[in-house]
Design a protein around this motif. Structure first.
Motif, PDB file in Angstrom:
ATOM      1  N   LYS A  19     -17.229 -21.215  60.686  1.00  0.00           N
ATOM      2  CA  LYS A  19     -16.603 -20.432  59.496  1.00  0.00           C
ATOM      3  C   LYS A  19     -16.650 -21.036  58.218  1.00  0.00           C
ATOM      4  O   LYS A  19     -15.255 -21.103  57.411  1.00  0.00           O
ATOM      5  CB  LYS A  19     -15.308 -19.994  59.921  1.00  0.00           C
ATOM      6  N   LYS A  20     -17.691 -21.737  57.578  1.00  0.00           N
ATOM      7  CA  LYS A  20     -17.684 -22.428  56.252  1.00  0.00           C
ATOM      8  C   LYS A  20     -17.667 -21.522  55.408  1.00  0.00           C
ATOM      9  O   LYS A  20     -17.278 -21.706  54.143  1.00  0.00           O
ATOM     10  CB  LYS A  20     -18.810 -23.501  56.218  1.00  0.00           C
ATOM     11  N   LYS A  48     -15.527 -12.231  63.006  1.00  0.00           N
ATOM     12  CA  LYS A  48     -15.147 -13.450  63.739  1.00  0.00           C
ATOM     13  C   LYS A  48     -15.853 -14.664  63.346  1.00  0.00           C
ATOM     14  O   LYS A  48     -15.268 -15.696  63.518  1.00  0.00           O
ATOM     15  CB  LYS A  48     -16.004 -13.172  65.204  1.00  0.00           C
ATOM     16  N   ASN A  49     -16.618 -14.637  62.188  1.00  0.00           N
ATOM     17  CA  ASN A  49     -17.249 -15.778  61.777  1.00  0.00           C
ATOM     18  C   ASN A  49     -17.233 -16.220  60.351  1.00  0.00           C
ATOM     19  O   ASN A  49     -17.850 -17.041  59.939  1.00  0.00           O
ATOM     20  CB  ASN A  49     -18.834 -15.644  62.003  1.00  0.00           C
ATOM     21  N   THR A  50     -16.386 -15.235  59.564  1.00  0.00           N
ATOM     22  CA  THR A  50     -16.275 -15.383  58.228  1.00  0.00           C
ATOM     23  C   THR A  50     -15.102 -16.433  57.889  1.00  0.00           C
ATOM     24  O   THR A  50     -14.311 -16.582  58.875  1.00  0.00           O
ATOM     25  CB  THR A  50     -16.048 -13.836  57.498  1.00  0.00           C
ATOM     26  N   LYS A  51     -15.103 -17.116  56.674  1.00  0.00           N
ATOM     27  CA  LYS A  51     -14.106 -18.229  56.380  1.00  0.00           C
ATOM     28  C   LYS A  51     -12.729 -17.305  56.117  1.00  0.00           C
ATOM     29  O   LYS A  51     -11.869 -17.926  56.488  1.00  0.00           O
ATOM     30  CB  LYS A  51     -14.566 -18.867  55.227  1.00  0.00           C
ATOM     31  N   ARG A 107      -9.163  -7.987  55.622  1.00  0.00           N
ATOM     32  CA  ARG A 107      -9.962  -8.791  55.419  1.00  0.00           C
ATOM     33  C   ARG A 107     -11.219  -8.410  54.922  1.00  0.00           C
ATOM     34  O   ARG A 107     -12.370  -9.221  54.560  1.00  0.00           O
ATOM     35  CB  ARG A 107     -10.163  -9.662  56.583  1.00  0.00           C
ATOM     36  N   ILE A 108     -11.306  -7.061  54.691  1.00  0.00           N
ATOM     37  CA  ILE A 108     -12.797  -6.456  54.263  1.00  0.00           C
ATOM     38  C   ILE A 108     -12.750  -5.810  52.937  1.00  0.00           C
ATOM     39  O   ILE A 108     -11.797  -5.009  52.502  1.00  0.00           O
ATOM     40  CB  ILE A 108     -13.038  -5.434  55.395  1.00  0.00           C
ATOM     41  N   ASP A 109     -13.711  -6.116  51.954  1.00  0.00           N
ATOM     42  CA  ASP A 109     -14.088  -5.354  51.036  1.00  0.00           C
ATOM     43  C   ASP A 109     -15.042  -4.533  50.804  1.00  0.00           C
ATOM     44  O   ASP A 109     -16.078  -4.987  51.803  1.00  0.00           O
ATOM     45  CB  ASP A 109     -13.979  -6.210  49.631  1.00  0.00           C
ATOM     46  N   GLY A 182     -12.570 -12.902  43.235  1.00  0.00           N
ATOM     47  CA  GLY A 182     -12.035 -14.140  43.549  1.00  0.00           C
ATOM     48  C   GLY A 182     -12.430 -14.810  44.763  1.00  0.00           C
ATOM     49  O   GLY A 182     -11.958 -15.780  44.974  1.00  0.00           O
ATOM     50  N   VAL A 183     -13.323 -14.348  45.426  1.00  0.00           N
ATOM     51  CA  VAL A 183     -13.740 -14.808  46.879  1.00  0.00           C
ATOM     52  C   VAL A 183     -15.155 -15.223  46.599  1.00  0.00           C
ATOM     53  O   VAL A 183     -16.104 -14.410  46.125  1.00  0.00           O
ATOM     54  CB  VAL A 183     -13.625 -13.906  47.797  1.00  0.00           C
ATOM     55  N   GLU A 184     -15.380 -16.345  46.977  1.00  0.00           N
ATOM     56  CA  GLU A 184     -17.003 -16.771  46.971  1.00  0.00           C
ATOM     57  C   GLU A 184     -17.609 -16.514  48.306  1.00  0.00           C
ATOM     58  O   GLU A 184     -17.246 -16.991  49.248  1.00  0.00           O
ATOM     59  CB  GLU A 184     -17.182 -18.335  46.691  1.00  0.00           C
TER      60      GLU A 184
END
Length: 230
Positions: A19-20, A48-51, A107-109, A182-184
């Motif tokens: 989850k990097k 499941k795998n996102t930061k 958590r979703i856009d 604002g999210v990379e």
């Protein structure tokens, strides 16, 4: 069903699984693989795998060039058609997300092509690649080779060059990390191992056109070939 990583370009598998990276899912309008069932599996894997966040990116407007060339439509009609198809995908995805828990939904856009093409990073990289395409013969030949490797029908040189706009316009998102709201985002799953991804990896590794990495100083987008096994 099981979702598994087949190949990773631009980074390490262990970084993805630890989850990097924040994950964005690109929905290609011309790829019939992206059914409701498959999109749902991708979203579940990404959560499941996102930061932190998951971005679902509907690549609608960019697809207009394919309608324009392959269906012999005017630019205006091709664009209208691409956006209509984008509307349909948006409805399907929104309905799908509503089935998730409140915590997962937060958590979703969702973004459409028009939301990303106005970002400064995209404009900078897109302009860079279009200029390089017009001035660097070797780079142009490489891009055209990528295009011809992805089409099954016969097209004129003029049509192939027109289709290259798709590759040039998507390069910013699959080459480098980008920031949205604002999210990379730094990881991009896709169902097939494309020639575009292979081309991008060679640029990332400075195997070809090392001046691109030197000038743009980007952070690698990690491209994951993600397979769904039924």
């Amino acid at each position: 069903m099981e979702t598994r990583i087949v190949k990773v370009r631009g980074g390490k598998k262990e970084d993805v699984l630890s989850k990097k990276h924040n994950i964005f899912i690109g929905i290609s309008m011309g790829n019939k693989w992206f059914t409701k069932e498959h999109i749902k599996e991708y979203i579940e894997w990404a959560l499941k795998n996102t930061k932190e966040k998951v971005l679902i990116w509907i690549a609608d407007k960019i697809h207009a060039v394919n309608y324009e060339v392959k269906n012999n439509q005017s630019h205006e009609n091709a664009l209208k058609r691409a956006l209509r198809e984008g509307d349909k995908k948006m409805i399907i995805i929104k309905e799908m997300i509503q089935e998730l828990s409140k915590k997962e939904r937060e958590r979703i856009d969702i973004a459409r092509w028009g939301d990303l093409e106005v970002l400064n990073y995209h404009i900078k990289l897109k302009d860079f690649f279009h200029e390089k395409f017009s001035k660097d013969k070797k780079f142009k030949e490489s891009v055209l080779d990528v295009v011809t490797s992805t089409i099954s029908l016969s097209f004129t040189n003029t049509q192939i060059e027109k289709l290259s706009e798709y590759v040039l316009n998507e390069l910013p998102e699959i080459l480098a990390t980008f920031t949205f709201k604002g999210v990379e985002y730094g990881c991009y799953p896709y169902p097939i191992n494309t020639n575009v991804a292979a081309f991008v990896e060679k640029i990332q590794d400075k195997e070809i056109f090392p001046e691109i990495a030197k000038e743009l100083k980007f952070k690698n987008m990690v491209c994951v070939q993600l397979e769904i096994i039924k």
